[in-house]
Design a protein around this motif. Structure first.
Motif, PDB file in Angstrom:
ATOM      1  N   ILE A  13     126.400 -24.544  40.116  1.00 58.38           N
ATOM      2  CA  ILE A  13     126.812 -23.083  39.991  1.00 58.38           C
ATOM      3  C   ILE A  13     127.429 -22.693  38.908  1.00 58.38           C
ATOM      4  N   GLN A  14     126.708 -22.048  37.860  1.00 56.08           N
ATOM      5  CA  GLN A  14     127.570 -21.675  36.700  1.00 56.08           C
ATOM      6  C   GLN A  14     127.524 -20.124  36.320  1.00 56.08           C
ATOM      7  N   LEU A  15     128.638 -19.347  36.284  1.00 56.77           N
ATOM      8  CA  LEU A  15     128.303 -18.008  35.920  1.00 56.77           C
ATOM      9  C   LEU A  15     128.047 -17.811  34.461  1.00 56.77           C
ATOM     10  N   ASP A  16     126.870 -17.157  34.141  1.00 51.69           N
ATOM     11  CA  ASP A  16     126.334 -16.971  32.904  1.00 51.69           C
ATOM     12  C   ASP A  16     126.880 -16.072  32.283  1.00 51.69           C
ATOM     13  N   GLY A  17     127.719 -15.046  32.753  1.00 52.71           N
ATOM     14  CA  GLY A  17     128.168 -13.862  32.341  1.00 52.71           C
ATOM     15  C   GLY A  17     128.007 -12.752  33.049  1.00 52.71           C
ATOM     16  N   GLY A  18     128.818 -11.840  33.274  1.00 52.56           N
ATOM     17  CA  GLY A  18     128.683 -10.594  34.074  1.00 52.56           C
ATOM     18  C   GLY A  18     128.701 -11.119  35.565  1.00 52.56           C
ATOM     19  N   SER A  19     127.450 -10.869  36.129  1.00 57.76           N
ATOM     20  CA  SER A  19     127.002 -11.349  37.493  1.00 57.76           C
ATOM     21  C   SER A  19     126.211 -12.365  37.849  1.00 57.76           C
ATOM     22  N   THR A  20     125.490 -12.811  36.566  1.00 58.58           N
ATOM     23  CA  THR A  20     124.341 -13.686  36.591  1.00 58.58           C
ATOM     24  C   THR A  20     124.931 -15.101  36.686  1.00 58.58           C
ATOM     25  N   TYR A  21     123.980 -15.920  37.563  1.00 60.29           N
ATOM     26  CA  TYR A  21     124.528 -17.347  37.693  1.00 60.29           C
ATOM     27  C   TYR A  21     123.395 -18.145  37.396  1.00 60.29           C
ATOM     28  N   SER A  22     123.588 -19.273  36.762  1.00 60.38           N
ATOM     29  CA  SER A  22     122.644 -20.422  36.557  1.00 60.38           C
ATOM     30  C   SER A  22     122.878 -21.467  37.735  1.00 60.38           C
ATOM     31  N   ILE A  23     121.898 -21.728  38.583  1.00 58.54           N
ATOM     32  CA  ILE A  23     122.071 -22.454  39.648  1.00 58.54           C
ATOM     33  C   ILE A  23     120.956 -23.771  39.470  1.00 58.54           C
ATOM     34  N   VAL A  24     121.531 -24.722  39.498  1.00 61.21           N
ATOM     35  CA  VAL A  24     120.629 -25.920  39.431  1.00 61.21           C
ATOM     36  C   VAL A  24     120.763 -27.003  40.665  1.00 61.21           C
ATOM     37  N   LYS A  25     119.773 -27.162  41.278  1.00 59.98           N
ATOM     38  CA  LYS A  25     119.911 -28.055  42.508  1.00 59.98           C
ATOM     39  C   LYS A  25     119.889 -29.419  42.066  1.00 59.98           C
ATOM     40  N   ASN A  26     120.773 -30.298  42.652  1.00 60.21           N
ATOM     41  CA  ASN A  26     120.932 -31.754  42.479  1.00 60.21           C
ATOM     42  C   ASN A  26     119.814 -32.371  43.123  1.00 60.21           C
TER      43      ASN A  26
END
Length: 176
Positions: free
Chosen positions: A116-129
């Motif tokens: 889970i990484q914050l992409d800026g503001g309140s948008t997240y990048s979520i990548v399932k392992n």
């Protein structure tokens, strides 16, 4: 229009396990006491958990926090858990459900089953392992677990779902 049809629901071509029961208040409270005591920067606790009749977890303190169970709510399903909190709970489980953290809780909640990484503001990048031990089932996995009839026609391994035949592993690793 979106490529999905009812006839394709439940088509799963890989083995997976799914818990028989929802996550309980006792389990979620253990998570909160492990990662959200000093502060709750990810809003893992909702005040509705304590204020609403269907909630089962109380928070005490103004930071640091402690979490306890409402009487009679220990084994009831946790409510008012957001999608992002569910991802972070999955990461905590994937990372061994540690308690008494001596490191930044974000090391446990922001990576593991999901990165889970914050992409800026309140948008997240979520990548399932792809090697995630605990994760939120997708629609097909959930549908298959809910409606699969093992006594019906079973012709290939894609019709097999393992639904914890022993006590769910979760119950073996969490203590309250």
């Amino acid at each position: 229009p979106d490529g999905r049809s009812i006839s394709n629901l439940g088509k799963v071509t890989s083995f997976y396990r799914i818990a028989k029961q929802e996550v309980t208040n006792a389990q979620y409270s253990s998570f909160l006491n492990a990662v959200a005591t000093g502060t709750d920067v990810f809003s893992l606790y909702s005040t509705d958990m304590g204020a609403d009749d269907t909630g089962g977890i109380l928070r005490d303190g103004a930071g640091p926090y402690t979490y306890s169970l409402k009487p009679g709510h220990s084994g009831k399903p946790a409510t008012f858990v957001s999608y992002m909190s569910a991802l972070r709970f999955s990461n905590w489980l994937h990372n061994g459900a540690p308690t008494g953290l001596t490191e930044d809780a974000a090391n446990i909640t922001e990576s593991g089953a999901y990165n889970i990484q914050l992409d800026g503001g309140s948008t997240y990048s979520i990548v399932k392992n792809s090697l995630a031990s605990y994760y939120i089932p997708d629609l097909n996995q959930w549908y298959k677990a809910a409606y699969f009839e093992p006594d019906a026609v079973q012709t290939s391994s894609s019709n097999i779902v393992i639904i914890n035949q022993e006590e769910p592993y979760l119950d073996n690793i969490l203590t309250v």
